[in-house]
Design a protein around this motif. Sequence first.
Motif, short mmCIF file in Angstrom:
data_model
loop_
_atom_site.label_atom_id
_atom_site.label_comp_id
_atom_site.label_asym_id
_atom_site.label_seq_id
_atom_site.Cartn_x
_atom_site.Cartn_y
_atom_site.Cartn_z
N THR A 16 0.81 -1.22 0.00
CA THR A 16 0.00 0.00 0.00
C THR A 16 0.85 1.27 0.00
O THR A 16 1.31 1.71 -1.03
N THR A 17 1.09 1.84 1.19
CA THR A 17 1.67 3.18 1.26
C THR A 17 3.19 3.22 1.18
O THR A 17 3.77 4.29 1.23
N GLY A 18 3.84 2.11 1.06
CA GLY A 18 5.30 2.11 1.09
C GLY A 18 5.98 2.43 -0.23
O GLY A 18 7.19 2.60 -0.28
N GLY A 19 5.21 2.50 -1.32
CA GLY A 19 5.82 2.73 -2.62
C GLY A 19 6.28 1.43 -3.26
O GLY A 19 6.21 0.35 -2.66
N ILE A 96 5.42 11.36 13.40
CA ILE A 96 4.44 12.20 12.71
C ILE A 96 4.14 11.61 11.33
O ILE A 96 2.99 11.49 10.91
N SER A 97 5.22 11.22 10.62
CA SER A 97 5.02 10.61 9.30
C SER A 97 4.35 9.26 9.40
O SER A 97 3.51 8.91 8.57
N LYS A 98 4.70 8.49 10.43
CA LYS A 98 4.07 7.17 10.59
C LYS A 98 2.57 7.31 10.80
O LYS A 98 1.78 6.54 10.24
N CYS A 99 2.16 8.30 11.59
CA CYS A 99 0.73 8.52 11.80
C CYS A 99 0.04 8.89 10.49
O CYS A 99 -1.11 8.49 10.26
N MET A 100 0.72 9.65 9.64
CA MET A 100 0.14 10.00 8.35
C MET A 100 -0.09 8.75 7.51
O MET A 100 -1.18 8.54 6.94
N PHE A 101 0.91 7.88 7.44
CA PHE A 101 0.76 6.65 6.66
C PHE A 101 -0.27 5.71 7.31
O PHE A 101 -1.07 5.08 6.63
N ASP A 127 3.47 -6.16 2.58
CA ASP A 127 4.52 -5.23 2.96
C ASP A 127 4.38 -4.89 4.44
O ASP A 127 3.29 -4.88 5.01
N PHE A 128 5.51 -4.56 5.11
CA PHE A 128 5.47 -4.35 6.55
C PHE A 128 4.72 -3.08 6.94
O PHE A 128 4.46 -2.85 8.12
N PHE A 129 4.33 -2.23 5.99
CA PHE A 129 3.48 -1.09 6.29
C PHE A 129 2.02 -1.49 6.45
O PHE A 129 1.20 -0.70 6.91
N VAL A 130 1.68 -2.72 6.06
CA VAL A 130 0.27 -3.15 6.01
C VAL A 130 -0.10 -3.83 7.33
O VAL A 130 -0.13 -5.06 7.43
N ASP A 131 -0.40 -3.03 8.36
CA ASP A 131 -0.81 -3.60 9.64
C ASP A 131 -2.12 -4.38 9.52
O ASP A 131 -2.40 -5.27 10.34
#
Length: 537
Positions: A16-19, A96-101, A127-131
């Motif tokens: 998702t948001t990791g590019g 702050i950036s983590k909360c945005m993602f 991807d590890f951004f996908v909780d």
Amino acid sequence: MDSKTHPPRKILLVATTGGFTHAAPVLEIGRVLAERGHTIEFATLDGQENWIKGVEYGFVTETHLLGTGPTADQLDVHYRRMQAWDVRKGIEPSFISKCMFDSYWPQTYHGLKKIVAASRPSFIVADFFVDAANDMLVEYRIPIAIPGFQLPGTMTSEDASMQLRIKNELVVLCDLPAIIRMFTFTRKMRSQNGVNFPVHKPKKPDYLLFVNSFVGLEIPRDLPPTCAAVGPLLSPTWPPLDTEYETFMNSHKSVLYIALGTHIILPHQDITKIIIGVLRLMEEDLLDGVIWAIPETGRKDVTGNETFHIKTTDEKSGVSLADMLANKHPDWLFPFFAPQRAILDHDSTKIYFTHGGGSSANEALFHGKPILSMGIFFDQISNTTRLVAGGVAESLDKFIFSSDEIYAKIKKILVCREGESYKRNVLRLQRIAHIASRRKEYAADLVEEMIYDHELRFDKDGKELRPMHLQTADSRMSAFKANNWDMYAVCGLGLAAIVGSIGLGGNHLWRNRDSLIHQVISVISGGLRYVDAALGR
């Protein structure tokens, strides 16, 4: 594949948001699983479906869109914040950036629930951004694998001073308010979406955790069976050089390739410092060509009216930065996008100036190029430390680097006066990387193991019949039992009882020593009298 013992299954890939640099390792594992007969589907955010268009990812049978992602303005603010972030002053900006993602978690969570409800996959690689993938594990018992860039921690404490080790531990305490705010934000967001359990991230994961790196670049350490270094996860093919690049590379014998990331927006003065340092190397004939990939977003802060005096044959001529960016100098190329792996694979490329991202580090080592690394944020900073420790790179500090430092460090690598240590270490890690790149097959093995174990350890009513086959026993035990603390406690109490009894007994004997001595003397005297009587004395 034997359809009886190894039946093909549907596997969902999620990024998702990791590019794309986060999606690529996920897709590489999917490629191997597709070759084994499994059906591969891909879920991502709107607009990112173009990542899998074309022949390279033709194994993906269906694409699911999960909703919109961060806007261009949000990303611009994020990358500028991260570029200004000094990790030595704390880690609050990263939260702050983590909360945005993380704010895009709801649509991913609800999107995955719809996919599961419509056609349940047997496995999810995310991807590890996908909780939200962890939530699918908790709510639907769908086994998952999470490919990440590196193992926790930058280096070991082997060579760290006591002061540095204490300072490292205090970082978390200093940023505790920011950490609390982040967890509060996450908990509130999840609660608003009907999810009242925390993100599932146990100390020893009950899911597969893949590291897109390899031992050699990574420091060896003990890992649970569910965690494995399977990188570098790289595509077996890459776009070739077109005519323009082929001509440039063949007409230059010592090329510097610069790529500092798709989203990095260098200040004008930093670009000027880099050019000045490189020009000194070209004047000494250590370099004769430069390819510097700067996307359109990365040129926002660049003004083109500066003039540089560049050596041509026996004299210098003035060339404006605007003309250089327009590729009007034969020894400089400034593309918006470059065929990176083809450039790194070419013999004319002698050094790679990078931001040290995970993919860039893997590609540089796979293709055998020494590195000048300037970490900007996140894993780039720790990767830079790893590359330097591996003997294949020199580093720059993004806040204080100078033209002289660029000149000196690139020259140090190119000249190799220290027993050619850079060449030796680059070749060493290149050979290791080539072997390690085969471990994507091992990653696929573990996915299949997890699928078949998971399917057959639950009965028809969903009751768990036995624990996961890769789970270590200590994960199911209390800390007291797992570490034998209970046994040590019992032994300690037993020893204390024995020592206490001896002590109490000794104390009693000492306090009554006169009486006891008198009794002993009386017993001995009585014994002697008895002996005398028996002998008739």
